[in-house]
Design a protein around this motif. Structure first.
Motif, PDB file in Angstrom:
ATOM      1  N   TYR A  30      -3.255  -8.508   7.472  1.00  0.00           N
ATOM      2  CA  TYR A  30      -2.886  -7.621   8.581  1.00  0.00           C
ATOM      3  C   TYR A  30      -3.026  -8.421   9.863  1.00  0.00           C
ATOM      4  CZ  TYR A  30      -3.704  -3.682   5.380  1.00  0.00           C
ATOM      5  OH  TYR A  30      -3.668  -2.809   4.335  1.00  0.00           O
ATOM      6  N   ILE A  66      -7.679   4.897  10.673  1.00  0.00           N
ATOM      7  CA  ILE A  66      -9.115   4.620  10.698  1.00  0.00           C
ATOM      8  C   ILE A  66      -9.364   3.346  11.490  1.00  0.00           C
ATOM      9  CG2 ILE A  66     -11.108   3.904   9.289  1.00  0.00           C
ATOM     10  CD1 ILE A  66      -9.974   5.616   7.023  1.00  0.00           C
ATOM     11  N   ARG A 110       0.832  -1.197   0.000  1.00  0.00           N
ATOM     12  CA  ARG A 110       0.000   0.000   0.000  1.00  0.00           C
ATOM     13  C   ARG A 110       0.865   1.244   0.000  1.00  0.00           C
ATOM     14  NH1 ARG A 110      -4.992  -0.671  -0.359  1.00  0.00           N
ATOM     15  NH2 ARG A 110      -6.029  -2.445   0.607  1.00  0.00           N
ATOM     16  N   GLN A 116     -12.717  -9.507  -2.559  1.00  0.00           N
ATOM     17  CA  GLN A 116     -13.762  -8.642  -3.119  1.00  0.00           C
ATOM     18  C   GLN A 116     -13.348  -8.065  -4.475  1.00  0.00           C
ATOM     19  OE1 GLN A 116     -14.704  -5.345  -0.570  1.00  0.00           O
ATOM     20  NE2 GLN A 116     -16.681  -5.054  -1.544  1.00  0.00           N
ATOM     21  N   ASP A 171     -18.017 -10.751  -0.537  1.00  0.00           N
ATOM     22  CA  ASP A 171     -18.920 -10.057  -1.459  1.00  0.00           C
ATOM     23  C   ASP A 171     -18.795 -10.605  -2.880  1.00  0.00           C
ATOM     24  OD1 ASP A 171     -20.942  -8.336  -1.483  1.00  0.00           O
ATOM     25  OD2 ASP A 171     -19.758  -6.491  -1.487  1.00  0.00           O
ATOM     26  N   TYR A 200      -6.351   0.787  10.877  1.00  0.00           N
ATOM     27  CA  TYR A 200      -5.413   0.792   9.743  1.00  0.00           C
ATOM     28  C   TYR A 200      -4.211   1.658  10.083  1.00  0.00           C
ATOM     29  CZ  TYR A 200      -8.304  -1.886   6.609  1.00  0.00           C
ATOM     30  OH  TYR A 200      -8.986  -2.910   6.026  1.00  0.00           O
ATOM     31  N   ARG A 247     -23.374  -2.627   5.800  1.00  0.00           N
ATOM     32  CA  ARG A 247     -23.315  -1.610   4.758  1.00  0.00           C
ATOM     33  C   ARG A 247     -21.876  -1.400   4.297  1.00  0.00           C
ATOM     34  NH1 ARG A 247     -28.263   0.815   6.212  1.00  0.00           N
ATOM     35  NH2 ARG A 247     -27.670   1.366   8.331  1.00  0.00           N
ATOM     36  N   THR A 248     -21.709  -0.683   3.201  1.00  0.00           N
ATOM     37  CA  THR A 248     -20.366  -0.404   2.708  1.00  0.00           C
ATOM     38  C   THR A 248     -19.551   0.379   3.753  1.00  0.00           C
ATOM     39  OG1 THR A 248     -19.147   0.736   1.015  1.00  0.00           O
ATOM     40  CG2 THR A 248     -21.351   1.557   1.412  1.00  0.00           C
ATOM     41  N   GLY A 249     -18.318  -0.042   3.916  1.00  0.00           N
ATOM     42  CA  GLY A 249     -17.443   0.617   4.880  1.00  0.00           C
ATOM     43  C   GLY A 249     -17.645   0.156   6.305  1.00  0.00           C
ATOM     44  N   SER A 250     -18.443  -0.901   6.518  1.00  0.00           N
ATOM     45  CA  SER A 250     -18.716  -1.310   7.898  1.00  0.00           C
ATOM     46  C   SER A 250     -17.602  -2.192   8.470  1.00  0.00           C
ATOM     47  CB  SER A 250     -20.061  -2.033   7.965  1.00  0.00           C
ATOM     48  OG  SER A 250     -20.073  -3.102   7.054  1.00  0.00           O
ATOM     49  N   GLY A 251     -16.674  -2.649   7.625  1.00  0.00           N
ATOM     50  CA  GLY A 251     -15.537  -3.398   8.146  1.00  0.00           C
ATOM     51  C   GLY A 251     -15.513  -4.860   7.741  1.00  0.00           C
ATOM     52  N   LYS A 252     -16.337  -5.240   6.786  1.00  0.00           N
ATOM     53  CA  LYS A 252     -16.429  -6.655   6.399  1.00  0.00           C
ATOM     54  C   LYS A 252     -15.132  -7.173   5.774  1.00  0.00           C
ATOM     55  CE  LYS A 252     -19.917  -5.868   3.612  1.00  0.00           C
ATOM     56  NZ  LYS A 252     -20.012  -4.405   3.622  1.00  0.00           N
ATOM     57  N   THR A 253     -14.627  -6.429   4.810  1.00  0.00           N
ATOM     58  CA  THR A 253     -13.388  -6.864   4.151  1.00  0.00           C
ATOM     59  C   THR A 253     -12.232  -6.899   5.144  1.00  0.00           C
ATOM     60  OG1 THR A 253     -14.142  -6.021   2.034  1.00  0.00           O
ATOM     61  CG2 THR A 253     -11.789  -6.306   2.272  1.00  0.00           C
ATOM     62  N   THR A 254     -12.282  -5.981   6.090  1.00  0.00           N
ATOM     63  CA  THR A 254     -11.221  -5.956   7.096  1.00  0.00           C
ATOM     64  C   THR A 254     -11.192  -7.275   7.871  1.00  0.00           C
ATOM     65  OG1 THR A 254     -11.646  -3.595   7.268  1.00  0.00           O
ATOM     66  CG2 THR A 254     -10.255  -4.578   8.966  1.00  0.00           C
ATOM     67  N   THR A 311      -3.777   5.148   7.978  1.00  0.00           N
ATOM     68  CA  THR A 311      -4.766   6.215   8.034  1.00  0.00           C
ATOM     69  C   THR A 311      -5.292   6.467   9.438  1.00  0.00           C
ATOM     70  OG1 THR A 311      -6.452   4.579   7.565  1.00  0.00           O
ATOM     71  CG2 THR A 311      -5.606   5.803   5.699  1.00  0.00           C
ATOM     72  N   ALA A 318     -11.313   0.350  11.951  1.00  0.00           N
ATOM     73  CA  ALA A 318     -12.272  -0.351  11.100  1.00  0.00           C
ATOM     74  C   ALA A 318     -13.042  -1.411  11.867  1.00  0.00           C
ATOM     75  CB  ALA A 318     -11.555  -0.968   9.916  1.00  0.00           C
TER      76      ALA A 318
HETATM   77  N1  ATP Z   1      -6.153  -0.194   3.311  1.00  0.00           N
HETATM   78  C1  ATP Z   1      -6.855   0.632   4.057  1.00  0.00           C
HETATM   79  N2  ATP Z   1      -6.236   1.635   4.682  1.00  0.00           N
HETATM   80  C2  ATP Z   1      -6.936   2.475   5.449  1.00  0.00           C
HETATM   81  N3  ATP Z   1      -8.237   2.400   5.685  1.00  0.00           N
HETATM   82  C3  ATP Z   1      -8.931   1.420   5.094  1.00  0.00           C
HETATM   83  C4  ATP Z   1      -8.278   0.477   4.242  1.00  0.00           C
HETATM   84  N4  ATP Z   1      -9.194  -0.395   3.792  1.00  0.00           N
HETATM   85  C5  ATP Z   1     -10.358  -0.017   4.326  1.00  0.00           C
HETATM   86  N5  ATP Z   1     -10.227   1.061   5.116  1.00  0.00           N
HETATM   87  C6  ATP Z   1     -11.291   1.719   5.896  1.00  0.00           C
HETATM   88  O1  ATP Z   1     -11.769   0.788   6.822  1.00  0.00           O
HETATM   89  C7  ATP Z   1     -13.191   0.853   6.898  1.00  0.00           C
HETATM   90  C8  ATP Z   1     -13.781  -0.520   6.636  1.00  0.00           C
HETATM   91  O2  ATP Z   1     -13.475  -0.900   5.316  1.00  0.00           O
HETATM   92  P1  ATP Z   1     -13.860  -2.314   4.700  1.00  0.00           P
HETATM   93  O3  ATP Z   1     -13.186  -2.414   3.393  1.00  0.00           O
HETATM   94  O4  ATP Z   1     -13.577  -3.367   5.698  1.00  0.00           O
HETATM   95  O5  ATP Z   1     -15.424  -2.145   4.491  1.00  0.00           O
HETATM   96  P2  ATP Z   1     -16.449  -3.157   3.822  1.00  0.00           P
HETATM   97  O6  ATP Z   1     -17.483  -3.440   4.843  1.00  0.00           O
HETATM   98  O7  ATP Z   1     -15.745  -4.290   3.238  1.00  0.00           O
HETATM   99  O8  ATP Z   1     -17.087  -2.248   2.689  1.00  0.00           O
HETATM  100  P3  ATP Z   1     -17.655  -2.693   1.252  1.00  0.00           P
HETATM  101  O9  ATP Z   1     -18.984  -3.307   1.454  1.00  0.00           O
HETATM  102  O10 ATP Z   1     -17.738  -1.412   0.502  1.00  0.00           O
HETATM  103  O11 ATP Z   1     -16.663  -3.617   0.681  1.00  0.00           O
HETATM  104  C9  ATP Z   1     -13.616   1.903   5.909  1.00  0.00           C
HETATM  105  O12 ATP Z   1     -13.883   3.076   6.644  1.00  0.00           O
HETATM  106  C10 ATP Z   1     -12.448   2.110   5.009  1.00  0.00           C
HETATM  107  O13 ATP Z   1     -12.330   3.445   4.622  1.00  0.00           O
END
Ligand code: ATP
Ligand code: MG
Length: 597
Positions: free
Chosen positions: A400, A363, A124, A431, A512, A358, A384-391, A361, A365
């Protein structure tokens, strides 16, 4: 210089080759210093026999014969030595340049190997261009040190030693005058080289701007054309191109001073020898042959001495480049093998009070996430989008490490597993789907040691993409991506699902993975999944509710926190977030049916 110490291990590896090269340099130099001696003898012989020439300028027959014989002999001597020296020069280049190419290849492989181990956080922080540059440009600069720079330095050293010894033996006075202009020559060339270097690096930077620009335009050509911005793009490129041309012209100017300046200084040295040497010959302190030899020695010194300047800048560049390479090689990924445990996983996954921020940033998550998936169970994560699922998915894959809390697999902290063992046993569908520019079969079989069309077809069937692939003219041999067929988002997603399933993992992690397929295909895959997932642990991340898959537990995420948790009917009864999403989805489906889409 300590930056270059990293290269010592390669020198050790090829030491015999390099030593042979050094030996060849010594031989070729030593031999070359004989040639001026032959010329000296020949000239002196001719000069000494001027008395045999009568006033009419005629040469006696006997003398003619002797001279012809002697000169022929000198000629043969000269030729023989020159051939031998040439042979050694050839061998020197063969040994040293070849080992430098071998070291270059080794270094490239080592860097590539290291790149594979670096974590997501690293990738990154650095862009692809930078990574590419260090493995190509920087490595080739280092090669210039490993090969030519070392060769020139050794060559210079021995030439100076052998040539100056002979010159001082002949006439120390003249020798001194020959040597005076050399440091000036060397320094001047170094200085010009620096200018060239500065200009070239500016050109390099401009060129990279230019290519990035062009590349962006090509990749985004559909947007450019759709917005009718072609003219503006051309104008912009023109501007950049003009700037590039200016820099090139600047370099050409410096380049054109280079050779005249060099010739001038060499000329100075030569005329100095003629002048001082001429006086010495006049005074009878030196023979004309010795003067001729001196002229040859002066010429022999010129090339190595002028190479000193650019050898120095070559080494400087290599130091800078190796420093950049070392920066990456010394980067220790945070994600490491821990205790390196390698055991077959049953599929129990547990999160205990996991939070994650993270690093780049800041943030946050995930906040205090706890859940457990028993072997063979299925968990859905909805939010919802940005809720932290991918994390969550990234933490399971150990892209990580959690900032706090623990994640266990079969009761063992995932940090203790070997990364290879952990990741190999999880079928992960990320995703953002990435497929390689290879055949569909190869893409599906990516996680296996061998690709096999039949097996690939079976798993493509599970992912409901089989019939679509068969409709391509080349079927499973269709090349995907830049060099081949452009697949739709939904097609890519399903190939990516097949790629995860074919590994037959005990754990599946799908992020997803049906977001881009239509409801009918989604339904078909859901139906397949009940069979595919049998006996496996699965975490399925989605923003839609898959009511056709039986989940043992469903987690609803909001803003990094678990807000609801339970089975499908429990959550519906609760009438909270989940029920809301479900109702909305039903409404959409009904609307779809009504509009006939
Ligand atoms: N690599 C990163 N560096 C910094 N912040 C990140 C990174 N990836 C995601 N985030 C932040 O972490 C939070 C959760 O992100 P995440 O990707 O887990 O959401 P998500 O639920 O998977 O969303 P979506 O449904 O859109 O895929 C978001 O606020 C996003 O901005
Ligand atoms: Mg996501």
């Amino acid at each position: 210089m300590k930056n270059l110490a990293y290269l010592n291990k390669y020198f050790a590896k090829y030491k015999w080759r390099i030593l042979a090269g050094v030996f060849c340099i010594i031989c070729s130099n030593l031999l070359s210093t004989y040639n001026p001696e032959f010329v000296q003898k020949a000239v002196d012989e001719i000069a000494a026999n001027f008395k045999n020439v009568n006033n009419a300028g005629q040469v006696s027959e006997a003398f003619k014969g002797k001279l012809t014989k002697d000169i022929l002999f000198f000629f043969l001597e000269y030729l023989g030595v020159a051939l031998l020296a040439g042979g050694f020069t050839f061998l020197m280049r063969q040994t040293i340049n070849v080992s430098s190419r071998m070291i270059e290849a080794d270094l490239k492989n080592d860097i590539y190997n290291h790149y594979q181990k670096l974590d997501v956080a690293f990738y990154r922080r650095h862009n692809t261009g930078d990574l590419m540059n260090r493995i190509t440009e920087d490595v080739s600069r280092v090669r210039m040190y490993v090969g030519p720079a070392i060769m020139y330095s050794v060559n210079l050293f021995f030439t100076i030693v052998f040539v100056t010894t002979r010159m001082f033996m002949k006439n120390p006075h003249v020798a001194l005058f020959v040597l005076i202009p050399l440091p000036v020559l060397s320094f001047l060339i170094y200085y010009i080289n620096e200018l060239v270097e500065k200009a070239s690096s500016q050109i390099q930077a401009k060129l990279s701007d230019l290519t990035t620009d062009a590349q962006e335009t090509y990749s985004g050509i559909r947007v450019v054309q759709a917005y009718a911005r072609e003219k503006e793009m051309v104008a912009h490129f023109d501007e950049e191109s003009e700037a590039y041309k200016e820099k090139q012209l600047n370099l050409a100017k410096i380049d054109s001073v280079y050779f005249p300046a060099m010739s001038f200084l060499i000329g100075c040295s030569v005329s100095l020898v003629v002048f001082i040497g001429g006086i010495q010959v006049g005074l009878g302190k030196m023979t004309p042959g010795a003067l001729a030899a001196f002229l040859m020695f002066t010429n022999m010194l010129m090339w190595p001495v002028s190479s000193l300047g650019f050898t120095a800048s070559m080494i400087q560049r290599a130091i800078a480049s190796q420093k950049r390479i070392n920066e990456f090689l010394n980067y220790k990924p945070d994600i490491a093998d821990g205790k390196g445990i390698d055991k077959p996983l049953q599929g129990e996954i547990a999160f205990e009070h996991v939070s994650f921020t993270y690093p780049d940033t800041g943030i946050q998550a995930l906040k205090d996430i706890s859940f457990k998936v028993k072997p063979g169970e299925r968990l859905a994560i909805i939010g919802r989008t940005g809720s932290g699922k991918t994390t969550i998915a990234d933490l399971v894959m150990r892209m990580y490490d959690a900032s706090s809390g623990k994640i266990y697999m079969d009761g063992t902290d995932i940090k203790d597993f070997s990364l290879y063992s952990l990741r190999r046993q999880i079928g992960f569908v990320p995703q953002d789907v990435f497929l390689f520019s290879e055949t569909i079969t190869d893409n599906i079989s990516f996680g296996l040691d061998q690709s096999d069309k039949q097996t690939a077809a079976v798993y493509a069937g599970y992912a409901s993409i089989g019939s679509e692939i068969e409709r391509f003219p080349e079927g499973y041999d269709t090349i995907v991506g830049e060099r081949g067929v452009t697949l739709s988002g939904g097609q890519k997603q399903r190939i990516s699902i097949a790629r995860a399933l074919i590994k037959k993992p005990n754990i599946l992690l799908l992020d997803d993975c049906l977001s881009a397929v239509d409801t009918a295909t989604e339904k078909e895959i859901q139906q397949n999944f009940d069979q595919v997932l049998a006996g496996k642990s699965a975490i399925i991340i989605t923003h839609r509710i898959f009511s056709l898959i039986r989940f043992d537990n469903i987690i609803v995420l909001e803003d990094g926190k678990i807000v609801e948790q339970g089975k499908h009917h429990e959550l519906l009864q609760k009438g909270g977030v989940y029920a809301g999403i479900y109702e909305k989805q039903l409404y959409e489906q009904r609307a779809e049916v009504n509009t006939g889409s």
